[in-house]
Enzyme design. Structure first.
Site, short mmCIF file in Angstrom:
data_model
loop_
_atom_site.label_atom_id
_atom_site.label_comp_id
_atom_site.label_asym_id
_atom_site.label_seq_id
_atom_site.Cartn_x
_atom_site.Cartn_y
_atom_site.Cartn_z
CG HIS A 59 44.89 30.23 34.68
ND1 HIS A 59 44.98 31.60 34.79
CD2 HIS A 59 43.58 29.98 34.43
CE1 HIS A 59 43.79 32.15 34.61
NE2 HIS A 59 42.91 31.17 34.40
CG HIS A 61 38.79 28.62 36.28
ND1 HIS A 61 38.50 29.77 36.99
CD2 HIS A 61 39.64 29.00 35.29
CE1 HIS A 61 39.13 30.79 36.43
NE2 HIS A 61 39.83 30.35 35.39
CG HIS A 213 41.04 35.38 35.22
ND1 HIS A 213 41.44 34.79 36.40
CD2 HIS A 213 40.58 34.38 34.43
CE1 HIS A 213 41.22 33.49 36.32
NE2 HIS A 213 40.70 33.21 35.15
CG ASP A 312 41.05 29.27 31.57
OD1 ASP A 312 41.03 29.63 32.77
OD2 ASP A 312 40.39 29.84 30.69
#
Ligand SMILES: [Zn+2]
Length: 422
Positions: A59, A61, A213, A312
């Site tokens: 996970h 971004h 999410h 994240d």
């Protein structure tokens, strides 16, 4: 026979004892005591260090990573402000600069031993398809080095953000792998349910997994995690759905939390804890006692739910740090979830390796004869030492090739008992 690489004296994670591991033609060909007749083009002596078949980052971004180099500061420190600051930047995104920022992060992740990675990418009418195109380009650049899955992430909502649903289908056709979601970011519980239903409709059309999410809020009334479990079972998607963050679970009363955890187990949902970002953002507006937002890791594990953990955010409007190092995230998780006993520390090593591989449905993620030769030798003898020191990875081997090597010349283990008396 001549091996490409022989790694001597290595402690393979999940097995007892010290072994020699032989690699040829990109695969493991021998595991055990190497006989003297084996020649190798490259011989590495691990001297008892431990090794894993790569780390799994489930996970992250990448489209937003490193954006704080040019973004306004998040004054309130909240998730809401982090999202709003991005709107102006997303309007000016280009595919090139997204691909370049993502590539810088991937190079660092690779040196840290990450061999499999799942990244979310914002899909909304503000940035259009450009973030997805940028990450697909970055994925192509690293095709031989890292297995990368991309998740279509409708951060601005689907029902409340007209055009997003069509964009999600568009990027799935471009090559995005997984259907994302952020169901709590809708205007009503009915819209949140519809958001999840749309995600399943797209997932069924493209035969894709789902990774959302879920309830990234301290609000104890947030209920979308239970709805996700219900619709996972209804759609027969057990084992193919992952829920990240799930901060509200940490605010639920005990009896409702237990009810939801049981539903998650029934739905075989994979859970991702994101301790770095959630410790930073959640509970910001609380007085003391202050909620910290990290999901119920121990309780989920005890119920038999698969739990992994991920970075994240990396240097973006949500979180100012992050260096794509699973050992750093594991170290944070040990603190946030109070996992300090020896068996708990071993479990956390599983969370950044095997549990992440299960969430991403990676086949053959283990050191075994015939499997693709992926191996990361840590500069530590066990997980406790690895988390405590977080040393650079000694060797990173991917598909049978040595692709990263780091040695700190000044690092020494001092034997204090032999220090001269003063
Ligand atoms: Zn996230």
């Amino acid at each position: 026979m001549t091996l490409d690489i022989l790694i001597k004296n290595v402690a393979l994670w999940g097995t007892d004892g010290i072994r020699d591991v032989g690699i040829a033609d990109g695969r493991f060909v021998s595991i055990g005591q190497s006989d003297a007749s084996l020649n190798a083009t490259l011989t590495l002596d691990a001297e008892g260090r431990m090794a894993v078949p790569g780390f799994v980052e489930p996970h992250i971004h990448l489209d937003k990573a490193l954006i704080s180099e040019r973004a306004a500061v998040n004054i309130s420190g909240t998730l809401t402000e982090a999202i709003e600051i991005l709107w102006e930047i997303k309007r000016n995104y280009t595919v090139d600069e997204i691909a370049d920022r993502a590539s810088r992060v991937l190079a660092q992740a690779l040196a840290n031993g990450i061999s499999r990675l799942r990244t979310h990418v914002d899909i909304d009418p503000i940035g259009g398809t450009r973030p997805a195109e940028g990450l697909i380009r970055a994925r192509d650049r690293f095709r031989d080095l890292m297995d990368i899955q991309i998740v279509a992430f409708p951060q601005e909502g689907i029902v409340q953000s007209p055009g997003t649903e069509a964009l999600m289908r568009q990027v799935m056709k471009l090559g995005v792998d997984v259907v994302g979601g952020m169901p709590f970011n809708e205007k009503s519980p009915q819209d949140s349910r519809r958001h999840i239903e749309i995600a399943f409709e797209i997932a069924r059309e493209f035969d894709a997994d789902i990774d959302m999410h879920v309830d990234e809020t301290d609000d104890p009334m947030a209920r979308t995690l239970e709805v996700l479990a219900e619709l996972t079972i209804k759609n027969g998607w057990q084992g193919r759905v992952t829920a990240g963050h799930t901060c509200a679970l940490a605010s639920y009363p005990r009896n409702y939390a237990d009810h939801v955890i049981e539903r998650l187990r029934e739905a075989n949902i994979n859970m991702i804890a994101n301790p770095a970002t959630n410790l930073m953002l959640q509970g910001r507006l609380d007085d003391y006692p202050k909620r910290r937002g990290v999901t119920q890791v121990k309780e989920l594990l005890a119920a038999g739910v698969n739990v992994a953990c991920g970075q994240d955010c990396v240097h973006d409007t949500f979180y100012p740090f992050g260096q794509n190092d699973p050992l750093e995230i594991a170290f944070l998780l040990c603190h946030a979830s109070q996992m300090s006993q020896p068996p708990e520390i071993l479990t956390v090593m599983d969370m950044v390796t095997n549990n992440g591989a299960r969430a991403l449905r990676v086949p053959d993620f283990r050191v075994a004869i015939g499997n693709i030769a992926d191996l990361v030798v840590l500069d530590a003898r066990d997980p406790r030492e690895a988390f405590a020191t977080r040393m650079p990875r000694r060797w990173v081997i991917r598909k049978g090739k040595l692709i990263a090597e780091t040695k700190l010349e000044t690092h020494r283990y001092f034997n204090l008992s032999s220090a001269p008396a003063t």
